[in-house]
Design an enzyme around this catalytic site. Structure first.
Site, short mmCIF file in Angstrom:
data_model
loop_
_atom_site.label_atom_id
_atom_site.label_comp_id
_atom_site.label_asym_id
_atom_site.label_seq_id
_atom_site.Cartn_x
_atom_site.Cartn_y
_atom_site.Cartn_z
CB SER A 101 -0.85 -0.02 1.27
OG SER A 101 -1.39 1.25 1.53
CE1 TYR A 108 -3.93 -2.56 5.10
CE2 TYR A 108 -3.46 -0.20 5.17
CZ TYR A 108 -3.69 -1.36 4.45
OH TYR A 108 -3.66 -1.32 3.08
CE LYS A 147 -1.51 -4.67 3.18
NZ LYS A 147 -1.76 -5.95 2.51
C1 UD1 Z 1 -7.04 4.93 3.98
C2 UD1 Z 1 -6.03 4.56 5.03
C3 UD1 Z 1 -4.85 3.90 4.33
C4 UD1 Z 1 -5.31 2.70 3.53
C5 UD1 Z 1 -6.42 3.10 2.56
C6 UD1 Z 1 -7.03 1.87 1.92
C7 UD1 Z 1 -6.34 6.11 6.88
C8 UD1 Z 1 -5.74 7.23 7.67
N1 UD1 Z 1 -5.65 5.73 5.80
O1 UD1 Z 1 -6.44 5.82 3.07
O2 UD1 Z 1 -3.89 3.50 5.28
O3 UD1 Z 1 -4.25 2.15 2.79
O4 UD1 Z 1 -7.46 3.78 3.27
O5 UD1 Z 1 -7.91 2.23 0.90
O6 UD1 Z 1 -7.38 5.59 7.23
N2 UD1 Z 1 -12.57 11.25 3.76
C9 UD1 Z 1 -13.59 12.10 4.17
N3 UD1 Z 1 -14.70 11.53 4.75
C10 UD1 Z 1 -14.85 10.18 4.93
C11 UD1 Z 1 -13.80 9.33 4.50
C12 UD1 Z 1 -12.68 9.90 3.92
O7 UD1 Z 1 -13.51 13.31 4.02
O8 UD1 Z 1 -15.87 9.75 5.48
C13 UD1 Z 1 -11.39 11.83 3.09
C14 UD1 Z 1 -10.08 11.56 3.81
O9 UD1 Z 1 -9.80 12.56 4.75
C15 UD1 Z 1 -9.08 11.53 2.63
C16 UD1 Z 1 -9.91 10.98 1.46
O10 UD1 Z 1 -11.27 11.20 1.82
O11 UD1 Z 1 -8.67 12.84 2.31
C17 UD1 Z 1 -9.69 9.50 1.23
O12 UD1 Z 1 -9.91 8.79 2.43
P1 UD1 Z 1 -9.93 7.18 2.46
O13 UD1 Z 1 -10.83 6.68 1.39
O14 UD1 Z 1 -10.22 6.77 3.86
O15 UD1 Z 1 -8.47 6.77 2.04
P2 UD1 Z 1 -7.03 7.19 2.67
O16 UD1 Z 1 -7.19 8.05 3.84
O17 UD1 Z 1 -6.19 7.69 1.56
#
Ligand code: UD1
Length: 338
Positions: free
Chosen positions: A125, A150, A154
């Protein structure tokens, strides 16, 4: 190379990859214990490819059971998707995460060595880059500084694979560092079914669209980005699956080695970009509110995809509209089942 063992082959990325392997005339042996998947994915793989495959419902950390798989099948290469992947859950259940992800990989690698199967594709990842030193991320950026079990699992497996290759350079290993997988198969028959409330953005958005969740919480609009929200490199799961086929081709043609590739599109989209794209592609409304930042989130993360393009011949082909449409198509099918 013909017979591929796919651990976690009924899961989100595993099932899409099995379809691609079968469509490209490879034989597939799936191992899955349905801890985060079910039989339906297997039925869908059969239906969509019209092909048969072997399936073992076993836990890949069970060495005795796994040994039978190696004894009963002449395996040429292994793709390991059988990992736990929820960041929040990993903080609460570190022992389960390290056991399943790290110990499971060790069991698998030990059996591979014993049965002289030395071609391995590992699902890593972008999280292994920790706090990134530059953007876009190239594969030679420093790794480490992960902030949850997690991510650390990795990272540990990457180190284990490096040491393994150093000890015996007849191993042939590809490490794929996934960015943000989203979307679903265009048939709508397979996709991601998160346990409980989703943590990731795209599944959350699709459940809001379906009326199952009231509104999306946008985690921070005060980042130093074009609209203040976090930027990520979202990649369609069908494209991501195809990267595994390219990885196997690489293992087949090259001399042994250990190779690392980012798998993303190279384009970053903000949270607001994702909301707008989903609304436009599917003609739905996504209510949202802005809340404070989520702990451990990066402002920006996207891949430099040059190495994967040059060495694997891998380029993502699906755009943001495809990702949003296919995600919603799958979600609508789930709604029908409810
Ligand atoms: C997350 C994990 C990462 C993992 C990946 C798997 C965290 C901190 N990181 O990545 O370790 O490899 O998932 O797919 O959890 N967001 C919102 N509202 C939400 C959900 C997300 O605003 O309800 C935003 C987040 O702040 C981020 C973006 O959407 O900016 C993507 O979030 P997400 O889909 O959770 O992925 P990652 O944070 O990149």
């Amino acid at each position: 190379m013909k017979k591929i063992l796919v651990t976690g082959g009924a899961g989100y990325i595993g099932s899409h990859t099995c379809i691609d392997l079968l469509n490209n005339n490879m034989e597939v042996v799936i191992v899955d214990n349905f801890s985060n998947s079910n039989e339906k994915a297997l039925d869908a793989i059969k239906k969509l490819t019209g092909k048969e495959f072997k399936f073992y419902k076993i836990d890949y950390t069970d060495k005795d059971e796994m040994e039978k798989v190696f004894l009963e099948n002449d395996i040429d290469a292994v793709i390991n998707f059988a990992g736990f992947k929820a960041v929040g859950e990993s903080v609460k259940m570190p022992l389960e995460y390290y056991t399943n992800n790290v110990y499971g990989a060790l069991v698998l690698l030990d059996l591979m060595r014993k049965h002289n199967v030395k071609k391995f594709v590992f699902s890593s990842s972008a999280t292994v880059y920790g706090d990134p030193e530059k953007m876009p991320l190239t594969e030679d950026c420093k790794i480490g500084g992960t902030t949850n079990p997690y991510g650390t699992s990795k990272l540990m497996i990457e180190y284990i694979l490096q040491d393994l290759y150093k000890s015996d350079n007849t191993w042939d290993i590809v490490i794929l560092r996934y960015f943000n997988p989203v979307g679903a198969h265009e048939s709508g028959l397979i996709g991601e079914v998160p346990k409980g409330t989703p943590n990731n953005l795209m599944p959350y958005i699709s459940r809001v669209a379906a009326g199952k969740l009231k509104e999306l919480s946008v985690f921070g609009n005060d980042y130093d980005t074009k609209d203040g929200t976090g930027i990520r490199d979202y990649i369609h799961v069908v494209d991501l699956a195809h990267a595994h086929l390219k990885a196997l081709e690489k293992l087949n043609k090259e001399d042994s080695g250990i190779y690392i590739y980012n798998v993303g599109t190279g384009t970053g989209y903000s949270v607001f970009d994702m909301i707008n794209a989903f609304e436009k592609a599917n003609n739905v409304k996504i209510p949202y509110k802005v809340v404070s930042r989520r702990d451990g989130d990066l402002p920006v993360s996207y891949a430099d995809t040059k190495k994967a393009k040059e060495e694997l011949g891998f380029v993502a082909t699906k755009n943001l509209e495809d990702m949003c449409k296919d995600e919603w198509n799958f979600q609508k099918n789930l709604n029908k089942e409810d």
